[in-house]
Design a protein around this motif. Structure first.
Motif, PDB file in Angstrom:
ATOM      1  N   ILE A   8      -3.985  24.145 -10.061  1.00 22.41           N
ATOM      2  CA  ILE A   8      -3.528  24.744  -8.628  1.00 22.41           C
ATOM      3  C   ILE A   8      -3.083  26.036  -8.780  1.00 22.41           C
ATOM      4  O   ILE A   8      -2.138  26.270  -9.633  1.00 22.41           O
ATOM      5  CB  ILE A   8      -2.589  23.875  -8.019  1.00 22.41           C
ATOM      6  N   CYS A  10      -1.094  29.184  -6.750  1.00 21.09           N
ATOM      7  CA  CYS A  10      -0.534  29.121  -5.440  1.00 21.09           C
ATOM      8  C   CYS A  10      -0.443  30.854  -4.984  1.00 21.09           C
ATOM      9  O   CYS A  10      -0.738  31.691  -5.907  1.00 21.09           O
ATOM     10  CB  CYS A  10       0.622  28.768  -5.786  1.00 21.09           C
ATOM     11  N   VAL A  57     -10.318  16.248  -2.690  1.00 20.20           N
ATOM     12  CA  VAL A  57      -9.696  17.499  -3.193  1.00 20.20           C
ATOM     13  C   VAL A  57      -9.889  18.483  -2.221  1.00 20.20           C
ATOM     14  O   VAL A  57      -8.921  19.389  -1.790  1.00 20.20           O
ATOM     15  CB  VAL A  57     -10.159  18.087  -4.593  1.00 20.20           C
ATOM     16  N   ASN A  58     -11.031  18.399  -1.427  1.00 22.78           N
ATOM     17  CA  ASN A  58     -11.419  19.314  -0.346  1.00 22.78           C
ATOM     18  C   ASN A  58     -10.560  19.175   1.059  1.00 22.78           C
ATOM     19  O   ASN A  58     -10.382  20.304   1.330  1.00 22.78           O
ATOM     20  CB  ASN A  58     -12.974  19.279  -0.094  1.00 22.78           C
ATOM     21  N   GLN A  62      -6.749  21.156  -0.983  1.00 22.29           N
ATOM     22  CA  GLN A  62      -7.185  22.480  -0.669  1.00 22.29           C
ATOM     23  C   GLN A  62      -6.753  23.059   0.674  1.00 22.29           C
ATOM     24  O   GLN A  62      -6.538  24.149   0.831  1.00 22.29           O
ATOM     25  CB  GLN A  62      -8.779  22.795  -1.049  1.00 22.29           C
ATOM     26  N   THR A  63      -6.230  22.109   1.550  1.00 24.54           N
ATOM     27  CA  THR A  63      -5.750  22.400   2.847  1.00 24.54           C
ATOM     28  C   THR A  63      -4.293  22.331   2.993  1.00 24.54           C
ATOM     29  O   THR A  63      -4.170  22.994   4.014  1.00 24.54           O
ATOM     30  CB  THR A  63      -6.371  21.241   3.793  1.00 24.54           C
ATOM     31  N   ILE A  67      -2.022  27.186  -1.185  1.00 23.78           N
ATOM     32  CA  ILE A  67      -2.994  26.907  -2.109  1.00 23.78           C
ATOM     33  C   ILE A  67      -3.932  27.844  -2.299  1.00 23.78           C
ATOM     34  O   ILE A  67      -4.494  28.066  -0.919  1.00 23.78           O
ATOM     35  CB  ILE A  67      -3.544  25.482  -2.392  1.00 23.78           C
ATOM     36  N   LYS A  68      -4.178  28.594  -3.290  1.00 22.24           N
ATOM     37  CA  LYS A  68      -5.102  29.838  -3.242  1.00 22.24           C
ATOM     38  C   LYS A  68      -6.505  29.461  -4.038  1.00 22.24           C
ATOM     39  O   LYS A  68      -7.498  29.673  -3.660  1.00 22.24           O
ATOM     40  CB  LYS A  68      -4.482  31.091  -3.996  1.00 22.24           C
ATOM     41  N   ASP A  69      -6.337  28.540  -4.929  1.00 27.15           N
ATOM     42  CA  ASP A  69      -7.591  28.002  -5.868  1.00 27.15           C
ATOM     43  C   ASP A  69      -7.073  26.966  -6.519  1.00 27.15           C
ATOM     44  O   ASP A  69      -5.913  26.723  -6.673  1.00 27.15           O
ATOM     45  CB  ASP A  69      -7.880  29.313  -6.695  1.00 27.15           C
ATOM     46  N   THR A  70      -8.362  26.112  -6.974  1.00 28.94           N
ATOM     47  CA  THR A  70      -8.199  24.738  -7.617  1.00 28.94           C
ATOM     48  C   THR A  70      -9.086  24.669  -8.855  1.00 28.94           C
ATOM     49  O   THR A  70     -10.266  25.372  -8.670  1.00 28.94           O
ATOM     50  CB  THR A  70      -8.189  23.656  -6.666  1.00 28.94           C
ATOM     51  N   GLN A  71      -8.911  23.798  -9.712  1.00 25.19           N
ATOM     52  CA  GLN A  71     -10.050  23.449 -10.593  1.00 25.19           C
ATOM     53  C   GLN A  71      -9.756  21.876 -10.881  1.00 25.19           C
ATOM     54  O   GLN A  71      -8.426  21.524 -11.354  1.00 25.19           O
ATOM     55  CB  GLN A  71      -9.718  24.301 -11.937  1.00 25.19           C
ATOM     56  N   THR A  72     -10.522  21.273 -10.872  1.00 25.63           N
ATOM     57  CA  THR A  72     -10.740  19.754 -10.773  1.00 25.63           C
ATOM     58  C   THR A  72     -10.974  19.283 -12.232  1.00 25.63           C
ATOM     59  O   THR A  72     -11.993  19.586 -12.839  1.00 25.63           O
ATOM     60  CB  THR A  72     -11.254  18.876  -9.764  1.00 25.63           C
TER      61      THR A  72
END
Length: 88
Positions: A8, A10, A57-58, A62-63, A67-72
């Motif tokens: 994550i 931020c 995740v969506n 992510q809500t 949080i700016k970006d994620t990678q699962t």
């Protein structure tokens, strides 16, 4: 149960707020680490086998504000001392 990890990124100044929201509001996130590198946090999640990881995740991760970006990262197998490869 299925485990997966989410890196994550931020918004600046919101890492600790995001970490607190994850562990306080999502039972599926038993552990969140602050990390160095391109991402700020690494969160471990555990879901029921029939739960859609992408949708979770969506809609749940992510809500979260900050949080700016994620990678699962999806896990295939877990190897432990008592449950190794079985090739002994």
């Amino acid at each position: 149960m299925r485990q997966f990890y989410v890196f994550i990124k931020c918004e600046l100044g919101h890492t600790y707020d995001v970490a607190a929201k994850l562990v306080d509001n999502l039972d599926e996130a038993p552990m969140v680490h602050s990390i160095s590198g391109a991402f700020d946090l690494l969160a471990r999640f555990t879901l029921q086998d029939d739960t859609d990881i992408g949708r979770f995740v969506n809609q749940k991760v992510q809500t979260i504000a900050g949080i700016k970006d994620t990678q699962t990262i999806i896990c295939f197998n877990a190897f432990t001392r008592d449950q190794g490869l079985g090739d002994d």
